[in-house]
Design an enzyme around this catalytic site. Structure first.
Site, PDB file in Angstrom:
ATOM      1  N   LYS A  35       0.961  -1.376   0.002  1.00 42.72           N
ATOM      2  CA  LYS A  35       0.085  -0.017   0.021  1.00 42.72           C
ATOM      3  C   LYS A  35       0.835   1.249  -0.010  1.00 42.72           C
ATOM      4  O   LYS A  35       0.374   2.181  -0.523  1.00 42.72           O
ATOM      5  CB  LYS A  35      -1.079  -0.047   1.293  1.00 42.72           C
ATOM      6  CG  LYS A  35      -0.241   0.006   2.391  1.00 42.72           C
ATOM      7  CD  LYS A  35      -1.009   0.038   3.803  1.00 42.72           C
ATOM      8  CE  LYS A  35      -0.508   0.258   4.978  1.00 42.72           C
ATOM      9  NZ  LYS A  35      -1.184  -0.252   6.157  1.00 42.72           N
ATOM     10  N   ARG A 128      -6.046   0.808  17.487  1.00 37.36           N
ATOM     11  CA  ARG A 128      -6.886   0.884  16.093  1.00 37.36           C
ATOM     12  C   ARG A 128      -7.806  -0.342  15.981  1.00 37.36           C
ATOM     13  O   ARG A 128      -8.723  -0.177  16.675  1.00 37.36           O
ATOM     14  CB  ARG A 128      -5.489   1.003  14.984  1.00 37.36           C
ATOM     15  CG  ARG A 128      -6.057   1.475  13.820  1.00 37.36           C
ATOM     16  CD  ARG A 128      -5.174   1.953  12.640  1.00 37.36           C
ATOM     17  NE  ARG A 128      -4.943   0.300  12.083  1.00 37.36           N
ATOM     18  CZ  ARG A 128      -3.881   0.393  10.874  1.00 37.36           C
ATOM     19  NH1 ARG A 128      -3.516   1.452  10.392  1.00 37.36           N
ATOM     20  NH2 ARG A 128      -3.991  -0.670  10.293  1.00 37.36           N
TER      21      ARG A 128
HETATM   22  C1  PLP Z   1      -0.084  -0.869   6.800  1.00 38.75           C
HETATM   23  C2  PLP Z   1      -0.376  -2.140   7.554  1.00 38.75           C
HETATM   24  C3  PLP Z   1       0.786  -3.032   7.568  1.00 38.75           C
HETATM   25  C4  PLP Z   1       2.254  -2.961   7.215  1.00 38.75           C
HETATM   26  O1  PLP Z   1       2.646  -1.726   7.865  1.00 38.75           O
HETATM   27  P1  PLP Z   1       4.241  -1.632   7.883  1.00 38.75           P
HETATM   28  O2  PLP Z   1       4.563  -0.786   8.838  1.00 38.75           O
HETATM   29  O3  PLP Z   1       4.523  -0.828   6.635  1.00 38.75           O
HETATM   30  O4  PLP Z   1       4.986  -2.884   7.963  1.00 38.75           O
HETATM   31  C5  PLP Z   1       0.505  -4.276   8.370  1.00 38.75           C
HETATM   32  N1  PLP Z   1      -0.608  -4.490   8.802  1.00 38.75           N
HETATM   33  C6  PLP Z   1      -1.818  -3.664   8.711  1.00 38.75           C
HETATM   34  C7  PLP Z   1      -3.214  -4.126   9.288  1.00 38.75           C
HETATM   35  C8  PLP Z   1      -1.544  -2.495   8.065  1.00 38.75           C
HETATM   36  O5  PLP Z   1      -2.795  -1.682   7.973  1.00 38.75           O
END
Ligand code: PLP
Length: 349
Positions: A35, A128
């Site tokens: 993402k 969250r």
């Molecule tokens: C964005 C996200 C990740 C990845 O996070 P990083 O810090 O880029 O490794 C993993 N799990 C969820 C639920 C996320 O929203």
């Protein structure tokens, strides 16, 4: 064409291979998260070529754009009830925390004649997504039997909202909650998804508790950093992404504005220190492209401020001229903005 982001797919490949190897020896599946760079096709291609089975993102648009691929798709953001049809059509599994969404996914999977997997999120303090531990029993008591959607794992996400760092005890809590659900409610939760790039430091120290068998990792692969302490990981590339911007003015000017001072372009009243005259440059990139606070110049210059389309810098008396291209490292936030902006060109090498 500038501004542009240069994306080094071989450096990304190196980071993916390093992390995959590290996790494999600990029985942990690496799920690369795309993402942060809008699932840039060449990097998704690298993931596929390196024998990885599943990829994660938080936007259905990014999955839809991947088109034909062998990769199984894990949706990270909790489902929107308004998108269940697309979710089930374009992805293979997702993270969940709401019964109403789980039941809607099950109904849709039945309709599409498809099996679909779900990972139940537990909130272990970051505030969250996820059920609180004390909400787990009520959740399972109310959950109806499912037909084609399967609760097949449990997961946690940390260090995103609350800045909570995953510790060994945190992940042991997750394992204990999983054991409770399995023995009390008869679900088999094969997957234990132990977090994101903030769990990488535990993996580096071989401290992930036995039983954690998946990490979802975006930042470390893209930027070579872990996100609990912001450390650069030895042996990983930090320059997969390079931003380049072009100088459009180079002039010696005072450092303190003069005249009657009101607001700047964003409604703030500026207060610029008088550092005497300096060689100042203007780069053709602005806040419409990126928040400059998160950029790290590779040259010895200092970023002074930006408006929508201009970035003003102190050139530290360097031998620069109009038309020169300056380079920057990107942070997670700036990568996200730059990759999202249609004004910023992207070039893969
Ligand atoms: C964005 C996200 C990740 C990845 O996070 P990083 O810090 O880029 O490794 C993993 N799990 C969820 C639920 C996320 O929203």
């Amino acid at each position: 064409m500038y501004p542009r982001v240069i994306i080094d797919s071989q450096k990304y490949r190196h980071n993916v291979v390093q992390m995959k190897t590290l996790l494999e020896t600990q029985g942990v599946e690496l799920i690369p998260v795309t993402k942060g760079f809008c699932a840039w096709p060449e990097l998704v291609g690298v993931i596929e070529q390196e024998g990885i089975e599943r990829v994660a993102d938080s936007r259905l648009e990014n999955f839809e754009a991947m088109g034909e691929t062998k990769l199984k798709k894990l949706m990270l953001r909790l489902p929107m009830l308004s998108q269940i049809e697309r979710l089930v059509r374009h992805t293979d599994l997702c993270l969940v925390s709401e019964r109403v969404a789980i039941e809607a996914i099950d109904a849709e999977a039945l309709k599409q004649d498809k099996d679909y997997d779900m990972i139940l999120m537990i909130d272990l303090g970051d505030l969250r997504e996820g059920l609180l531990e004390e909400q787990v029993d009520a959740f399972f008591q109310e959950l109806k039997p499912l037909q084609r959607a399967h609760l097949s794992g449990i997961g946690v996400n940390l260090t995103c909202f609350g800045g909570v760092i995953p510790e060994v005890e945190t992940l042991n809590r997750l394992l204990a909650i999983r054991a409770h659900i399995q023995s009390t409610y008869g679900y088999t939760l094969d997957v234990v998804s132990g977090g994101n790039s903030s769990s990488v430091y535990l993996a580096m120290q071989h401290k992930l508790p036995q039983g954690v068998n998946m990490l979802r990792i975006g930042e470390t692969l893209a930027l070579g950093t872990e996100s609990s302490y912001g450390e650069v990981l030895p042996g990983y590339h930090t320059d997969v992404f390079t931003l380049e911007a072009e100088l459009i003015e180079v002039r010696r000017k005072p450092s303190k504005p003069w005249g009657l001072i009101g607001m700047d372009a964003f409604g703030e009243v500026p207060n610029h220190e008088d550092l005497g005259p300096m060689l100042r440059g203007i780069l053709a990139i602005g806040r419409q492209d990126v928040s400059f606070e998160k950029l790290k110049p590779r040259q010895d210059i200092q970023l002074l401020g930006s408006s929508s389309d201009h970035l003003i810098v102190d050139l530290h008396e360097g031998a620069y001229k109009v038309g020169d291209i300056l380079q920057f490292d990107v942070s997670y936030g700036s990568m996200l903005q730059l990759m999202t902006s249609p004004y910023v060109k992207k070039e893969t090498i």
